[in-house]
Scaffold this active site. Structure first.
Site, short mmCIF file in Angstrom:
data_model
loop_
_atom_site.label_atom_id
_atom_site.label_comp_id
_atom_site.label_asym_id
_atom_site.label_seq_id
_atom_site.Cartn_x
_atom_site.Cartn_y
_atom_site.Cartn_z
N ARG A 155 0.86 -1.18 0.00
CA ARG A 155 0.00 0.00 0.00
C ARG A 155 0.90 1.23 0.00
O ARG A 155 2.10 1.15 0.27
CB ARG A 155 -0.88 0.00 1.26
CG ARG A 155 -1.92 -1.11 1.26
CD ARG A 155 -2.43 -1.40 2.66
NE ARG A 155 -3.07 -0.24 3.27
CZ ARG A 155 -3.45 -0.20 4.55
NH1 ARG A 155 -3.22 -1.22 5.35
NH2 ARG A 155 -4.06 0.88 5.03
N LYS A 166 -2.06 -8.31 11.02
CA LYS A 166 -3.41 -8.25 11.58
C LYS A 166 -4.46 -7.84 10.53
O LYS A 166 -5.65 -8.06 10.73
CB LYS A 166 -3.47 -7.29 12.77
CG LYS A 166 -3.26 -5.82 12.45
CD LYS A 166 -3.28 -4.98 13.73
CE LYS A 166 -3.02 -3.51 13.44
NZ LYS A 166 -4.06 -2.86 12.66
N ASP A 167 -4.02 -7.26 9.41
CA ASP A 167 -4.94 -6.86 8.35
C ASP A 167 -5.23 -8.00 7.36
O ASP A 167 -6.10 -7.85 6.49
CB ASP A 167 -4.37 -5.68 7.54
CG ASP A 167 -4.28 -4.40 8.36
OD1 ASP A 167 -5.05 -4.28 9.33
OD2 ASP A 167 -3.45 -3.55 8.02
N SER A 225 -11.88 0.23 15.12
CA SER A 225 -11.81 -1.20 15.41
C SER A 225 -12.94 -1.63 16.35
O SER A 225 -13.10 -1.07 17.44
CB SER A 225 -10.46 -1.52 16.06
OG SER A 225 -10.49 -2.73 16.77
N ARG A 235 -11.20 6.44 10.77
CA ARG A 235 -10.62 5.69 9.65
C ARG A 235 -9.47 6.47 9.04
O ARG A 235 -9.28 7.64 9.28
CB ARG A 235 -11.71 5.46 8.58
CG ARG A 235 -12.84 4.53 9.02
CD ARG A 235 -12.42 3.09 9.00
NE ARG A 235 -11.64 2.77 7.81
CZ ARG A 235 -12.14 2.63 6.59
NH1 ARG A 235 -13.45 2.75 6.40
NH2 ARG A 235 -11.37 2.36 5.56
#
Length: 321
Positions: free
Chosen positions: A24, A94-95, A138, A158
């Site tokens: 990303r 974790k993503d 989250s 976000r």
């Protein structure tokens, strides 16, 4: 748990191909990609970084759970890899969905950094004893915060870490919850923070994973040299716990496994919360290292059998509305 020493391929072989590293385009993601690039370069491999923008970075007007897309931060890179535009991809572990797309495999897990969540605040913590507004995107952090501070309001937040930090600075919020590792990696961790050592982190929080195509032996051979076996095992257990509990649904789930080298044991902490934080199902056990392969599954089954299955059903129905 020590890494096995893998012999390096001849330098001529290492230099014969460029490994294209997909990532990303946020500052943190690029930091992670450059970290992997340097490690590969130090081993004699040639590399090139290719940055793309994911749907998770573009669609910022809805909470993540409302988007209904598994792997919203990883899907774009998965497609680029399958299409042959990149050779490997670097992610915050974790993503990454617990089930990888067909043909893509986990090739290396780097040594884990700080796994804690932290609260970044405005310099005054009086709100902890009264009412406050806390920001997080989250469900796990939201549920745990409301479990501990039921009088507080939690609002959605976000964006990449830089964007979220700026939103906090521009707001009237009391504070926002971040993963410590992300802020530390790009030197964005401010003075005004407290460690949330009572908050169980996301499975694999603080770890970086590199994925590749299962038939790309060149990339796989290169990446196996970056793998940290201790981090690989503890994150495997945490993600197995997550996969067994969630069944493909986003839910407030935390898990942390720590290895005790002296005792050769694993300390497992896991929890499932209701969305409003009022219900908490927690498990905390120390087991011999020999039990690692099914530890996450067994801990999840214990929670599911003690009311967790009903809670997961309620969570799924609530998120559909």
């Amino acid at each position: 748990m020590k890494n096995d020493s893998t012999p390096l391929p001849p330098s001529g072989v290492r230099g014969s191909k460029i490994i294209r590293i997909g990532t990303r385009d946020s500052e943190l993601a690029l930091w992670q990609a450059h970290t992997v690039e340097k490690k590969l370069n130090d081993l004699g491999y040639k590399t090139k970084i290719i940055a793309v923008k994911s749907q998770g970075d573009i669609l910022l007007d809805k909470p993540l759970y409302e988007l209904g897309i598994t792997g919203i931060f990883t899907k774009t890179l998965d497609i680029a890899m399958i299409n042959g535009e990149i050779d490997i991809a670097v992610h915050s572990m974790k993503d990454v969905p617990t089930a990888l797309p067909k043909g893509i495999v986990q090739a290396a897990v780097l040594e884990r950094a700080n796994s804690l969540d932290i609260l970044v605040h405005k310099g005054n913590l009086d709100f902890l004893n009264g009412s406050g507004i806390i920001a997080t995107g989250s469900l796990r952090r939201q549920a745990q915060w409301l479990n501990k501070y039921p009088n507080h309001n939690v609002v959605d937040l976000r964006g990449n870490v830089n964007t979220r930090m700026q939103k906090l600075n521009d707001s009237d919020w009391s504070g926002a919850v971040f993963a410590a590792a992300g802020l530390e990696r790009i030197n964005l961790k401010p003075e005004n923070y407290i460690n949330l050592d009572w908050m169980i982190p996301a499975p694999a929080q603080g770890a970086m994973v590199v994925v590749a195509m299962e038939n790309d032996n060149f990339a796989l051979d290169a990446l196996t040299q970056l793998n940290d076996i201790e981090t690989e095992i503890v994150t495997y257990i945490e993600r197995q716990f997550l996969r067994t509990l969630e069944g493909g649904c986003t839910a407030p789930i935390g898990a942390l496994v720590q290895y005790d080298e002296e005792e050769d044991t694993l300390h497992f902490q896991g929890a499932l919360f209701s969305l409003d934080g009022k219900v908490k199902m927690e498990i905390d056990k120390i087991v011999p290292i020999e039990e690692w392969k099914k530890l996450g599954f067994n801990m999840a089954q214990e929670i599911l059998g003690n009311g967790g299955a009903e809670l997961m059903k309620t969570i799924k129905e609530s998120l559909k509305k």
